[in-house]
Design a protein around this motif. Structure first.
Motif, PDB file in Angstrom:
ATOM      1  N   ALA A   1     -11.930   7.770   7.564  1.00 29.61           N
ATOM      2  CA  ALA A   1     -12.143   7.677   5.992  1.00 29.61           C
ATOM      3  C   ALA A   1     -10.828   8.021   5.276  1.00 29.61           C
ATOM      4  O   ALA A   1     -10.653   7.548   4.287  1.00 29.61           O
ATOM      5  CB  ALA A   1     -13.292   8.816   5.643  1.00 29.61           C
ATOM      6  N   LEU A   2      -9.977   8.935   5.942  1.00 30.46           N
ATOM      7  CA  LEU A   2      -8.543   9.240   5.352  1.00 30.46           C
ATOM      8  C   LEU A   2      -7.648   8.370   5.765  1.00 30.46           C
ATOM      9  O   LEU A   2      -6.586   8.382   4.618  1.00 30.46           O
ATOM     10  CB  LEU A   2      -8.348  10.476   5.912  1.00 30.46           C
ATOM     11  CG  LEU A   2      -9.108  11.821   5.417  1.00 30.46           C
ATOM     12  CD1 LEU A   2      -8.712  13.145   6.091  1.00 30.46           C
ATOM     13  CD2 LEU A   2      -8.882  11.989   4.025  1.00 30.46           C
ATOM     14  N   ALA A   3      -7.655   7.620   6.611  1.00 27.30           N
ATOM     15  CA  ALA A   3      -6.636   6.652   7.162  1.00 27.30           C
ATOM     16  C   ALA A   3      -6.180   5.664   6.075  1.00 27.30           C
ATOM     17  O   ALA A   3      -4.788   5.621   6.032  1.00 27.30           O
ATOM     18  CB  ALA A   3      -7.043   5.923   8.269  1.00 27.30           C
ATOM     19  N   PRO A   4      -6.796   5.033   5.342  1.00 24.60           N
ATOM     20  CA  PRO A   4      -6.200   4.150   4.409  1.00 24.60           C
ATOM     21  C   PRO A   4      -5.601   4.971   3.088  1.00 24.60           C
ATOM     22  O   PRO A   4      -4.402   4.544   2.702  1.00 24.60           O
ATOM     23  CB  PRO A   4      -7.527   3.489   3.537  1.00 24.60           C
ATOM     24  CG  PRO A   4      -8.739   3.688   4.729  1.00 24.60           C
ATOM     25  CD  PRO A   4      -8.536   5.086   5.503  1.00 24.60           C
ATOM     26  N   ALA A   5      -5.895   6.111   2.922  1.00 23.48           N
ATOM     27  CA  ALA A   5      -5.016   6.712   1.830  1.00 23.48           C
ATOM     28  C   ALA A   5      -3.912   7.240   2.285  1.00 23.48           C
ATOM     29  O   ALA A   5      -2.674   7.174   1.544  1.00 23.48           O
ATOM     30  CB  ALA A   5      -5.827   7.966   1.156  1.00 23.48           C
TER      31      ALA A   5
END
Length: 195
Positions: A172-176
């Motif tokens: 969930a956090l990886a793209p940001a």
């Protein structure tokens, strides 16, 4: 007292006690006497290893909050895979209840005292990192601190909050985080907005 100086593990015992007390009481309310009592040593022995309470706090921050070199490597890679790599390292610490408590304690102390806040902030940015990279790391740090705090307070969905399996949280956090790691500086390539 000289016979107790240099006993293997004494410095680490003092640091563990200090980390626990900073977590429980904050920087301002943690005394060196309390640290010594918790560590089972004479208060003068703390002075042998640490010049001051501030120096002890610095050592605890350096051992508890360890992203500086991870950030250096992630910034150096500048590829989307670096985001997942960085996040896996970060959430490993969150999954350990003792380490998570200590990280939150360091954060609590940073809120408690401006000097502690400055030391905490300095621990996040590797030496030699400045400009746009420093801003990127500050934003990534803010994101990670916010997510960790939200997770601790139970504000995240159960899928993102559970300990042990952090794969969903990393995904969930990886793209940001990847967007921040590989972003072009303002005015660089890709900044032309004309159509």
């Amino acid at each position: 007292m000289a016979e107790t100086r240099g006993i293997p593990g004494t410095r680490q015992t003092i640091m563990r006690s200090a980390a626990d007390l900073f977590a429980e009481l904050g920087y301002r309310n943690t005394s060196l006497r309390a640290v010594a009592a918790d560590a089972g040593c004479d208060p003068a022995l703390i002075g042998h290893y640490f010049a001051s309470k501030e120096a002890l706090y610095d050592a605890v921050v350096a051992e508890t909050v360890r992203p500086a070199e991870l950030f250096r490597e992630a910034i150096g890679r500048r590829d989307p895979g670096a985001a997942e790599w960085l996040l896996r390292h970060a959430v490993t610490d969150w999954g350990d209840p003792v380490q998570r408590r200590r990280i939150l304690g360091v954060l609590r102390s940073a809120l408690d005292l401006p000097a502690a806040r400055e030391r905490f902030t300095q621990s996040l940015v590797p030496e030699g990192i400045a400009g746009a990279d420093e801003i990127r790391l500050a934003l990534i740090s803010s994101l990670l601190v916010g997510v960790m705090t939200s997770r601790h307070m139970g504000l995240l969905s159960p899928e993102l909050a559970k300990d042990g399996d952090s794969a969903e949280l990393v995904r969930a956090l990886a793209p940001a985080v990847a967007a921040l790691l590989v972003a072009e500086p303002a005015g660089g390539a890709g900044s032309d907005r004309s159509e």
